[in-house]
Enzyme design. Structure first.
Site, short mmCIF file in Angstrom:
data_model
loop_
_atom_site.label_atom_id
_atom_site.label_comp_id
_atom_site.label_asym_id
_atom_site.label_seq_id
_atom_site.Cartn_x
_atom_site.Cartn_y
_atom_site.Cartn_z
N GLU A 1 42.31 40.55 40.82
CA GLU A 1 43.60 40.87 41.84
C GLU A 1 43.60 40.10 42.91
O GLU A 1 42.88 39.63 43.45
CB GLU A 1 43.28 42.28 42.21
CG GLU A 1 44.14 43.54 41.47
CD GLU A 1 43.15 44.06 40.17
OE1 GLU A 1 43.93 44.74 39.27
OE2 GLU A 1 42.19 43.86 40.20
N THR A 2 44.84 40.07 43.36
CA THR A 2 45.22 39.46 44.37
C THR A 2 46.09 40.60 45.30
O THR A 2 47.07 41.09 44.68
CB THR A 2 46.21 38.22 44.58
OG1 THR A 2 45.44 37.21 43.73
CG2 THR A 2 46.58 37.74 45.83
#
Length: 261
Positions: free
Chosen positions: A46-47
């Site tokens: 995830e970002t």
């Protein structure tokens, strides 16, 4: 355009442990296409992107392929960045997600504590498509709003589980969680999400909004210790608070940098 970027190892007391997440502070939202391209370029599970708005922070999370409704480790990582690098004052951060509502994070004796909504969980049938995902066979199945949970006999099965990602990818869910009672902790788990571009997630905070009510009922207590048994591993402390779950862990900064677009 130049943007700051941080990489933080969440649910770990040291670098190279837990789950790495990228965090990108923004002054205003960029296009969804650009956000998705940044997440793909980072190639982490995830970002997180955030924008400050009137005393709170708007927060979104992207895997390399899709935007997701909720992400625990990237929220923990974002809180760490705000407290340690971006000058947030006080011991509490208020986030708002367009997909998950209000999410608060507080500094506590256990590190950072996430205040997330409890998932809605129901017992499910162990259908053949679920049984085909693993060589070891689960004994129970549950469905949450996003994920499928498969309960196995013991921790050793989770640690040594043999899986077929092509079969898991066919399950209609964000991902499949394999879990069992723990030896030194209350429960252990692993998370597989090829459906959203994450073959195996090292530590999945949001999955514990589903796991916590299941294990609270099974073990007859609301405060639980948990460990995700990925290669990197991660430690979590969970408490069921009715319609909310408190999930606590620590984080360490691995990298600071700049993005040039």
């Amino acid at each position: 355009m130049e943007l700051k970027i941080y990489q933080v190892d969440a649910f770990s007391e040291k670098v190279f442990g837990g789950n790495p997440a990228a965090v990108v502070p923004l002054e205003k939202w960029l296009s969804d296409d650009i956000l998705q391209k940044i997440a793909l370029e980072n190639n982490l599970s995830e970002t997180a992107f955030y924008v400050k708005e009137e005393g709170r922070y708007l927060l979104r999370w992207f895997t390399p392929t899709v935007e997701v409704d909720l992400c625990g480790h990237a929220t923990l990582a974002t809180s760490h960045v705000l407290f340690e690098h971006e000058g947030h004052q006080g011991d509490r951060i208020s986030f708002y997600s367009f997909r998950s509502g209000n999410l608060n994070v507080t500094k506590t004796s256990m590190g950072l504590t996430l205040d997330f909504p409890t998932d809605t969980v129901s017992k499910a049938i162990l259908t053949q498509d679920l049984l085909d995902c693993f060589i070891q066979k689960p004994i129970e199945a549950y469905r949450g709003n996003s994920d499928v949970v498969l309960v196995f006999n013991d921790e050793e099965q989770i640690k040594n589980i043999q899986f077929d990602l092509s079969k898991i990818a066919q399950v209609q869910a964000r991902g499949v969680i394999a879990t069992a009672a723990g030896v030194k902790v209350d429960f252990v788990s692993r998370f597989f999400g090829p459906q959203v571009g994450v073959p195996e997630d090292p530590v999945t905070g949001s999955a514990h909004t589903t796991l916590t009510p299941i294990w609270a009922e099974k073990l007859g207590k609301n405060r639980l210790t948990a460990k995700q048994l990925s290669t990197r591993g991660g430690d979590l402390f969970c408490e069921l608070l009715g319609e909310r779950v408190a999930i606590s862990g620590k984080a360490e900064t691995y990298m600071e940098g700049r993005i040039f677009i």
